[in-house]
Motif scaffolding. Structure first.
Motif, PDB file in Angstrom:
ATOM      1  N   ARG A 200      11.446   0.974   2.868  1.00 37.26           N
ATOM      2  CA  ARG A 200      10.846  -0.363   2.752  1.00 37.26           C
ATOM      3  C   ARG A 200       9.409  -0.221   2.278  1.00 37.26           C
ATOM      4  NH1 ARG A 200       7.099  -2.071   6.458  1.00 37.26           N
ATOM      5  NH2 ARG A 200       6.906  -0.883   8.423  1.00 37.26           N
ATOM      6  N   PHE A 201       8.935  -1.248   1.567  1.00 32.35           N
ATOM      7  CA  PHE A 201       7.542  -1.257   1.165  1.00 32.35           C
ATOM      8  C   PHE A 201       6.657  -1.597   2.361  1.00 32.35           C
ATOM      9  CE2 PHE A 201       9.122  -2.032  -3.266  1.00 32.35           C
ATOM     10  CZ  PHE A 201       8.555  -0.891  -3.815  1.00 32.35           C
ATOM     11  N   VAL A 202       5.464  -1.024   2.358  1.00 34.18           N
ATOM     12  CA  VAL A 202       4.485  -1.277   3.420  1.00 34.18           C
ATOM     13  C   VAL A 202       3.497  -2.326   2.921  1.00 34.18           C
ATOM     14  CG1 VAL A 202       2.742  -0.260   4.924  1.00 34.18           C
ATOM     15  CG2 VAL A 202       4.709   1.124   4.180  1.00 34.18           C
TER      16      VAL A 202
ATOM     17  N   ASP B 226       1.613   8.117  11.730  1.00 33.44           N
ATOM     18  CA  ASP B 226       2.064   8.234  10.340  1.00 33.44           C
ATOM     19  C   ASP B 226       1.445   9.424   9.624  1.00 33.44           C
ATOM     20  OD1 ASP B 226       3.713   6.048  10.418  1.00 33.44           O
ATOM     21  OD2 ASP B 226       2.236   4.668   9.584  1.00 33.44           O
ATOM     22  N   SER B 227       2.251  10.052   8.773  1.00 30.92           N
ATOM     23  CA  SER B 227       1.741  10.969   7.764  1.00 30.92           C
ATOM     24  C   SER B 227       1.830  10.239   6.430  1.00 30.92           C
ATOM     25  CB  SER B 227       2.572  12.248   7.702  1.00 30.92           C
ATOM     26  OG  SER B 227       2.444  12.980   8.899  1.00 30.92           O
ATOM     27  N   ILE B 228       0.814  10.393   5.595  1.00 31.33           N
ATOM     28  CA  ILE B 228       0.766   9.679   4.322  1.00 31.33           C
ATOM     29  C   ILE B 228       0.571  10.691   3.203  1.00 31.33           C
ATOM     30  CG2 ILE B 228      -0.351   7.838   3.013  1.00 31.33           C
ATOM     31  CD1 ILE B 228      -1.488   6.807   5.689  1.00 31.33           C
ATOM     32  N   HIS B 229       1.470  10.656   2.229  1.00 33.97           N
ATOM     33  CA  HIS B 229       1.389  11.573   1.101  1.00 33.97           C
ATOM     34  C   HIS B 229       1.383  10.788  -0.193  1.00 33.97           C
ATOM     35  CE1 HIS B 229       1.840  15.485   3.156  1.00 33.97           C
ATOM     36  NE2 HIS B 229       2.410  14.735   4.071  1.00 33.97           N
ATOM     37  N   ARG B 230       0.576  11.252  -1.118  1.00 34.82           N
ATOM     38  CA  ARG B 230       0.396  10.536  -2.382  1.00 34.82           C
ATOM     39  C   ARG B 230       1.264  11.142  -3.469  1.00 34.82           C
ATOM     40  NH1 ARG B 230      -5.307   8.452  -3.693  1.00 34.82           N
ATOM     41  NH2 ARG B 230      -4.398   6.844  -2.378  1.00 34.82           N
ATOM     42  N   TYR B 231       2.088  10.287  -4.067  1.00 33.51           N
ATOM     43  CA  TYR B 231       2.886  10.654  -5.229  1.00 33.51           C
ATOM     44  C   TYR B 231       2.312   9.900  -6.425  1.00 33.51           C
ATOM     45  CZ  TYR B 231       6.277  12.577  -1.937  1.00 33.51           C
ATOM     46  OH  TYR B 231       6.876  13.323  -0.963  1.00 33.51           O
ATOM     47  N   GLU B 232       2.863  10.116  -7.577  1.00 36.33           N
ATOM     48  CA  GLU B 232       2.386   9.444  -8.775  1.00 36.33           C
ATOM     49  C   GLU B 232       2.823   7.979  -8.757  1.00 36.33           C
ATOM     50  OE1 GLU B 232       2.965   9.729 -13.610  1.00 36.33           O
ATOM     51  OE2 GLU B 232       3.376  11.471 -12.353  1.00 36.33           O
ATOM     52  N   GLY B 233       1.898   7.097  -8.357  1.00 37.68           N
ATOM     53  CA  GLY B 233       2.191   5.669  -8.363  1.00 37.68           C
ATOM     54  C   GLY B 233       2.562   5.095  -7.016  1.00 37.68           C
ATOM     55  N   ILE B 234       2.691   5.927  -5.962  1.00 40.86           N
ATOM     56  CA  ILE B 234       3.077   5.390  -4.654  1.00 40.86           C
ATOM     57  C   ILE B 234       2.623   6.330  -3.550  1.00 40.86           C
ATOM     58  CG2 ILE B 234       5.327   6.517  -4.527  1.00 40.86           C
ATOM     59  CD1 ILE B 234       4.653   2.849  -3.581  1.00 40.86           C
TER      60      ILE B 234
ATOM     61  N   LYS C 298       0.808  -1.216   0.000  1.00 41.88           N
ATOM     62  CA  LYS C 298       0.000   0.000   0.000  1.00 41.88           C
ATOM     63  C   LYS C 298       0.846   1.273   0.000  1.00 41.88           C
ATOM     64  CE  LYS C 298      -0.713  -0.168   5.048  1.00 41.88           C
ATOM     65  NZ  LYS C 298      -1.755  -0.225   6.103  1.00 41.88           N
ATOM     66  N   GLY C 299       2.170   1.123   0.033  1.00 38.08           N
ATOM     67  CA  GLY C 299       2.993   2.311   0.000  1.00 38.08           C
ATOM     68  C   GLY C 299       4.447   2.023   0.295  1.00 38.08           C
ATOM     69  N   LEU C 300       5.196   3.087   0.461  1.00 37.09           N
ATOM     70  CA  LEU C 300       6.627   3.026   0.749  1.00 37.09           C
ATOM     71  C   LEU C 300       6.882   3.811   2.026  1.00 37.09           C
ATOM     72  CD1 LEU C 300       9.485   2.231  -0.515  1.00 37.09           C
ATOM     73  CD2 LEU C 300       9.552   4.601  -1.315  1.00 37.09           C
ATOM     74  N   ARG C 301       7.622   3.216   2.957  1.00 35.67           N
ATOM     75  CA  ARG C 301       7.947   3.914   4.207  1.00 35.67           C
ATOM     76  C   ARG C 301       9.401   4.375   4.171  1.00 35.67           C
ATOM     77  NH1 ARG C 301       5.976   4.572   9.038  1.00 35.67           N
ATOM     78  NH2 ARG C 301       4.286   3.056   8.711  1.00 35.67           N
ATOM     79  N   VAL C 302       9.619   5.645   4.488  1.00 35.11           N
ATOM     80  CA  VAL C 302      10.971   6.161   4.661  1.00 35.11           C
ATOM     81  C   VAL C 302      11.133   6.496   6.144  1.00 35.11           C
ATOM     82  CG1 VAL C 302      10.200   8.496   3.981  1.00 35.11           C
ATOM     83  CG2 VAL C 302      12.643   7.935   4.005  1.00 35.11           C
ATOM     84  N   SER C 303      12.177   5.949   6.746  1.00 37.33           N
ATOM     85  CA  SER C 303      12.399   6.110   8.182  1.00 37.33           C
ATOM     86  C   SER C 303      13.746   6.762   8.443  1.00 37.33           C
ATOM     87  CB  SER C 303      12.364   4.751   8.890  1.00 37.33           C
ATOM     88  OG  SER C 303      11.122   4.113   8.711  1.00 37.33           O
TER      89      SER C 303
END
Length: 223
Positions: A76-78, A88-96, A57-62
């Motif tokens: 890592r992928f979520v 968590d904060s979740i932001h939408r990019y093009e495709g992820i 469902k997304g990509l996590r940057v830590s």
């Protein structure tokens, strides 16, 4: 895509890397979306997501703090079944969708996710400036980095090297050498005669410049 990445100097990002859309679930970063994803990185992320063959469902940057000013980062992928965290904060990019925990966000303000090619390998890299703290020491650290960027790093770059301020406290500057300077047999002379001399000219109050580079991990030292 679970490797820890270093944080060297800044890299240029393209316009597509800007955040698209609005944050989901009424979550937002305190100072706005802090991360830019370059075209190359975004393309590679989407490709890796497709090759994975599992629902994500997304990509996590830590962020993994090394000091109050700087951190290392991991990606890592979520998995689709992983429970969302209220932090968590979740932001939408093009495709992820990009997931960032609240304790990582301060280190990621102004960061760039890029995909970098070298002679021997290629990989994702997260680069971020010094964390912005409104304290005398953090302001001094930022000024020291500016001096390095203007007076020292152009010379180091001719050998594929660089230098970053990891921390500054009690009159001591903690520096890390990167690229060709990491593991170079001349690193001690570079630090003492070049970098430290330049810093002391601009900041006479500095009592010590300490090299905290992990030289044994250098992948392509200049000498």
């Amino acid at each position: 895509m679970q490797t820890t990445y270093a944080t060297p100097a800044r890299s240029e990002a393209s316009a597509r890397g800007q955040t698209l859309g609005l944050p989901q679930r009424e979550k937002s970063f305190p100072c706005g979306p802090p991360v830019t994803i370059t075209d190359k990185a975004l393309k590679k992320i989407v490709e890796a997501k497709q090759k994975l063959g599992l629902p994500v469902k997304g990509l996590r940057v830590s962020a993994h703090p090394r000091s109050v000013l700087r951190a290392d980062f991991s990606l890592r992928f979520v998995p689709a079944g992983e429970e969302d965290s209220p932090a968590d904060s979740i932001h939408r990019y093009e495709g992820i969708d990009l997931y960032v925990a609240s304790d990582s966000a301060p280190y990621l303000e102004g960061a760039t996710i890029d995909f970098v090619f070298s002679l021997l390998s290629s990989d994702f890299k997260v680069e971020a400036p010094l964390r912005r703290l409104d304290t005398p020491q953090s302001r001094t650290a930022a000024k020291i980095q500016q001096v390095l960027d203007e007076e020292v790093i152009p010379a180091l770059a001719t050998h594929g090297g660089g230098a970053v301020v990891v921390d500054f406290k009690d009159g001591v500057v903690f520096l890390e050498l990167t690229g060709g300077c990491q593991g170079c047999r001349l690193a001690g002379a570079t630090m003492k005669d070049g970098i430290e001399a330049s810093i002391r000219r601009s900041f006479p109050e500095i009592t010590e410049v300490r090299d905290v580079t992990k030289h044994a991990d250098g992948k392509s030292p200049y000498a």
